[in-house]
Design an enzyme around this catalytic site. Structure first.
Site, PDB file in Angstrom:
ATOM      1  N   TYR A   1      15.326  30.089   7.564  1.00 36.07           N
ATOM      2  CA  TYR A   1      14.106  30.804   7.940  1.00 36.07           C
ATOM      3  C   TYR A   1      14.002  30.942   9.455  1.00 36.07           C
ATOM      4  CZ  TYR A   1      12.231  30.425   3.183  1.00 36.07           C
ATOM      5  OH  TYR A   1      12.030  30.537   1.837  1.00 36.07           O
TER       6      TYR A   1
ATOM      7  N   LYS B   1       0.831  -1.206   0.000  1.00 34.62           N
ATOM      8  CA  LYS B   1       0.000   0.000   0.000  1.00 34.62           C
ATOM      9  C   LYS B   1       0.866   1.256   0.000  1.00 34.62           C
ATOM     10  CE  LYS B   1      -0.356  -0.140   5.041  1.00 34.62           C
ATOM     11  NZ  LYS B   1      -1.248  -0.250   6.211  1.00 34.62           N
TER      12      LYS B   1
END
Length: 377
Positions: free
Chosen positions: A270, A43
């Site tokens: 940042y 999956k």
């Protein structure tokens, strides 16, 4: 007008997928489960490894069935020519039943509405839709309640066009080694199966176990096991390391695109959350949380450069990551950087990354986006 193909330089960030390691892991699980059916759970794009190539290798290694969670994944596998049984391990809606029947996918059933819709479409196609009944034994995600299973079967077991092949459940606490809870859930499942058998509702395939059950609890293997993350090289729990030898399948690499020397007290990235303490050499990597390299690793993880582990510093941005290479001799632009895998004598596993994130291996591996190029070895 498109530029010539030789002008399109590929990103240096690559996930190397070892099909040999994956093959080894499938065979290792098969040795543990003996003659039980092995359903390889692939999956979420095979936990980030690429569903097409992994599906074919799973079958080559001896997996008899495949498990996915979305209809799209099942469709892609069928369209690529894969003919083995493919199980949908998550619920579907009535609006999706046409595709399920057309591509002969095995649906998990936990509602009367879906059973009736599948029956109607399968009858129209003149086919039998193979289905498995899901029993909720405590995970509380989906499934028929045990005390409602008989009434459900009275209403749905004889619906035309449905072939009730299997009955299964999924445990809530096996990976954590909570055997008291797991054994209670197993007994609830078996009691439900026995009551249904006594009423004439018989299923040929019984399954309850994912990777942990496959590795640790032979008594719960029943007719089929559904390993997932273990196939990609990681047992769900450290206590299992001495029970099976698995090989990590993915190695994540990139290259330094810039190296800068910064003076003391320089804010990096940042928000300026990292400040250089002395004159430091800072490397920039072309990978960020837009690639699936989680922002939570900011100031909180490591990578390997020239055989040496170094710190991730500053805030990871959408496309770039800073690392401190001050202590790496001769470092330069173009040097290979290992984010997951081995370089020299050093190793960073997906489990290490998961621990830094306070997460699990499943999330780490399945998070890498399509723009991280997969190369199959």
């Amino acid at each position: 007008m498109l530029p010539p193909s030789n002008m399109l330089e590929e990103s240096p960030t690559v996930a190397e997928i070892s099909l040999k390691a994956f093959h080894h892991n499938v065979e290792a699980i098969k040795r543990l489960v003996g003659n039980r059916i092995l359903l390889a759970v692939i999956k979420t794009n095979a936990y980030g490894h690429g569903i097409m190539q992994v599906a074919k290798e799973a079958i080559n290694a001896g997996a008899e069935r495949l498990g996915v969670t979305t209809i799209k994944e099942g469709m892609l596998l069928r369209q690529s020519g894969i003919s083995v049984p493919i199980h949908l391990l998550s619920p579907i809606s009535p609006s999706q039943v046409d595709v399920v029947v057309f591509y002969q996918l095995i649906a998990s059933i936990s509602s009367r509405e879906v059973a009736q819709a599948l029956s109607k479409v399968a009858t129209r196609y003149g086919n039998n839709a193979t289905v498995h009944l899901k029993i909720n034994t405590g995970l509380q995600r989906f499934g028929i309640e045990p005390n409602e299973a008989k009434e459900f079967c009275e209403r749905c077991f004889s619906l035309p066009g449905l072939r009730w092949e299997g009955i299964y459940t999924h445990f809530s606490s096996a990976d954590e080694g909570n055997w008291k809870t797991t054994e209670k859930q197993f007994q609830l499942y078996m009691d439900t199966v026995n009551r249904l058998n006594a009423s004439g509702y018989v299923f040929s395939l019984h399954h309850v176990g994912a990777s942990t059950i496959a590795i640790e609890r032979k008594d719960m293997h029943l007719d089929m096991v559904r390993p997932g993350i273990s196939l990609f090289g990681y047992p769900p729990a450290a206590r299992q390391n001495n029970k099976i030898s698995l090989q990590p399948v993915m190695c994540l690499k990139t290259k330094l695109v810039q190296v800068r020397t910064l003076p003391p007290n320089t804010k990096v990235g940042y928000g300026g959350e990292y400040i250089t303490k002395t004159t430091e050499k800072i490397g920039i990597l072309p990978i960020g949380h837009g690639d699936g390299f989680k922002r939570g690793l900011s100031n909180n993880g490591k990578v390997i450069v020239k055989g040496q582990k170094v710190d991730i510093i500053g805030t990871i941005s959408l496309d770039q990551t800073f690392i401190n290479v001050s202590q790496v001799p001769g470092v330069m632009v173009g040097d290979e950087v290992t984010l997951i895998g081995m370089q020299g004598n050093e190793v960073i596993s997906a489990k290490d990354v998961a621990d830094w994130l306070n997460s699990n291996v499943d999330e780490v591996l399945s998070s890498f986006m399509d723009r991280v190029r997969r190369v199959y070895i």
